[in-house]
Design a protein around this motif. Structure first.
Motif, PDB file in Angstrom:
ATOM      1  N   UNK A  10     -31.268  55.789 -77.544  1.00  0.00           N
ATOM      2  CA  UNK A  10     -31.363  56.452 -78.843  1.00  0.00           C
ATOM      3  C   UNK A  10     -32.167  57.743 -78.738  1.00  0.00           C
ATOM      4  N   UNK A  11     -31.643  58.823 -79.300  1.00  0.00           N
ATOM      5  CA  UNK A  11     -32.336  60.101 -79.377  1.00  0.00           C
ATOM      6  C   UNK A  11     -32.561  60.497 -80.821  1.00  0.00           C
ATOM      7  N   UNK A  12     -33.341  61.531 -81.048  1.00  0.00           N
ATOM      8  CA  UNK A  12     -33.664  61.966 -82.404  1.00  0.00           C
ATOM      9  C   UNK A  12     -32.468  62.587 -83.124  1.00  0.00           C
ATOM     10  N   UNK A  13     -31.554  63.195 -82.389  1.00  0.00           N
ATOM     11  CA  UNK A  13     -30.390  63.865 -82.980  1.00  0.00           C
ATOM     12  C   UNK A  13     -29.071  63.179 -82.639  1.00  0.00           C
ATOM     13  N   UNK A  14     -29.089  62.322 -81.645  1.00  0.00           N
ATOM     14  CA  UNK A  14     -27.899  61.615 -81.201  1.00  0.00           C
ATOM     15  C   UNK A  14     -28.224  60.854 -79.935  1.00  0.00           C
ATOM     16  N   UNK A  15     -27.327  60.000 -79.475  1.00  0.00           N
ATOM     17  CA  UNK A  15     -27.614  59.185 -78.289  1.00  0.00           C
ATOM     18  C   UNK A  15     -27.591  60.004 -76.997  1.00  0.00           C
ATOM     19  N   UNK A  16     -28.251  59.450 -75.979  1.00  0.00           N
ATOM     20  CA  UNK A  16     -28.143  59.945 -74.610  1.00  0.00           C
ATOM     21  C   UNK A  16     -27.327  58.914 -73.841  1.00  0.00           C
ATOM     22  N   UNK A  17     -26.149  59.312 -73.357  1.00  0.00           N
ATOM     23  CA  UNK A  17     -25.268  58.395 -72.637  1.00  0.00           C
ATOM     24  C   UNK A  17     -25.580  58.428 -71.146  1.00  0.00           C
ATOM     25  N   UNK A  18     -25.506  57.264 -70.502  1.00  0.00           N
ATOM     26  CA  UNK A  18     -25.738  57.160 -69.065  1.00  0.00           C
ATOM     27  C   UNK A  18     -24.582  57.825 -68.321  1.00  0.00           C
ATOM     28  N   UNK A  19     -24.931  58.598 -67.283  1.00  0.00           N
ATOM     29  CA  UNK A  19     -23.957  59.323 -66.470  1.00  0.00           C
ATOM     30  C   UNK A  19     -24.076  58.870 -65.024  1.00  0.00           C
ATOM     31  N   UNK A  20     -22.932  58.686 -64.368  1.00  0.00           N
ATOM     32  CA  UNK A  20     -22.880  58.283 -62.967  1.00  0.00           C
ATOM     33  C   UNK A  20     -22.285  59.395 -62.117  1.00  0.00           C
ATOM     34  N   UNK A  21     -22.664  59.437 -60.862  1.00  0.00           N
ATOM     35  CA  UNK A  21     -22.146  60.436 -59.925  1.00  0.00           C
ATOM     36  C   UNK A  21     -20.747  60.080 -59.441  1.00  0.00           C
ATOM     37  N   UNK A  22     -20.410  58.798 -59.485  1.00  0.00           N
ATOM     38  CA  UNK A  22     -19.099  58.343 -59.020  1.00  0.00           C
ATOM     39  C   UNK A  22     -18.456  57.439 -60.071  1.00  0.00           C
ATOM     40  N   UNK A  23     -17.139  57.358 -60.102  1.00  0.00           N
ATOM     41  CA  UNK A  23     -16.484  56.483 -61.077  1.00  0.00           C
ATOM     42  C   UNK A  23     -16.702  55.000 -60.778  1.00  0.00           C
TER      43      UNK A  23
END
Length: 83
Positions: free
Chosen positions: A25-38
């Motif tokens: 959860x962020x103040x303006x919107x979520x932070x989504x987890x990002x991966x280097x590989x699929x």
């Protein structure tokens, strides 16, 4: 159930993969987890759900701040002594 990752192009032809079901959860919107590989073998960072930027910074207390729009996730353990 397999969750599809969202490929996002970064500069110089680099592609990272966003899991829009895994977020902080962020103040303006979520932070989504990002991966280097699929295959999700290497966690890369976060994508700001407010402005769609991957230009984010995380400190040792878990605070995440988007350098593009200022979206902010508060630290995991926060009190007035930490400021």
């Amino acid at each position: 159930m397999t969750v599809e990752l969202d490929p996002v192009e970064r500069g110089a032809g680099e592609t990272v993969y966003v899991d829009r079901t895994d977020a902080e959860r962020g103040s303006e919107g979520p932070f989504f987890v990002v991966y280097a590989t699929p295959e999700r073998t290497e966690r890369w960072g976060f994508l700001c759900g407010h402005c769609e930027s991957t230009d984010n910074a995380m400190d040792t207390m878990g605070r995440i701040e988007c350098n593009a729009c200022g979206n902010l996730r508060k630290p995991d353990e926060w009190d007035a002594a930490h400021e």
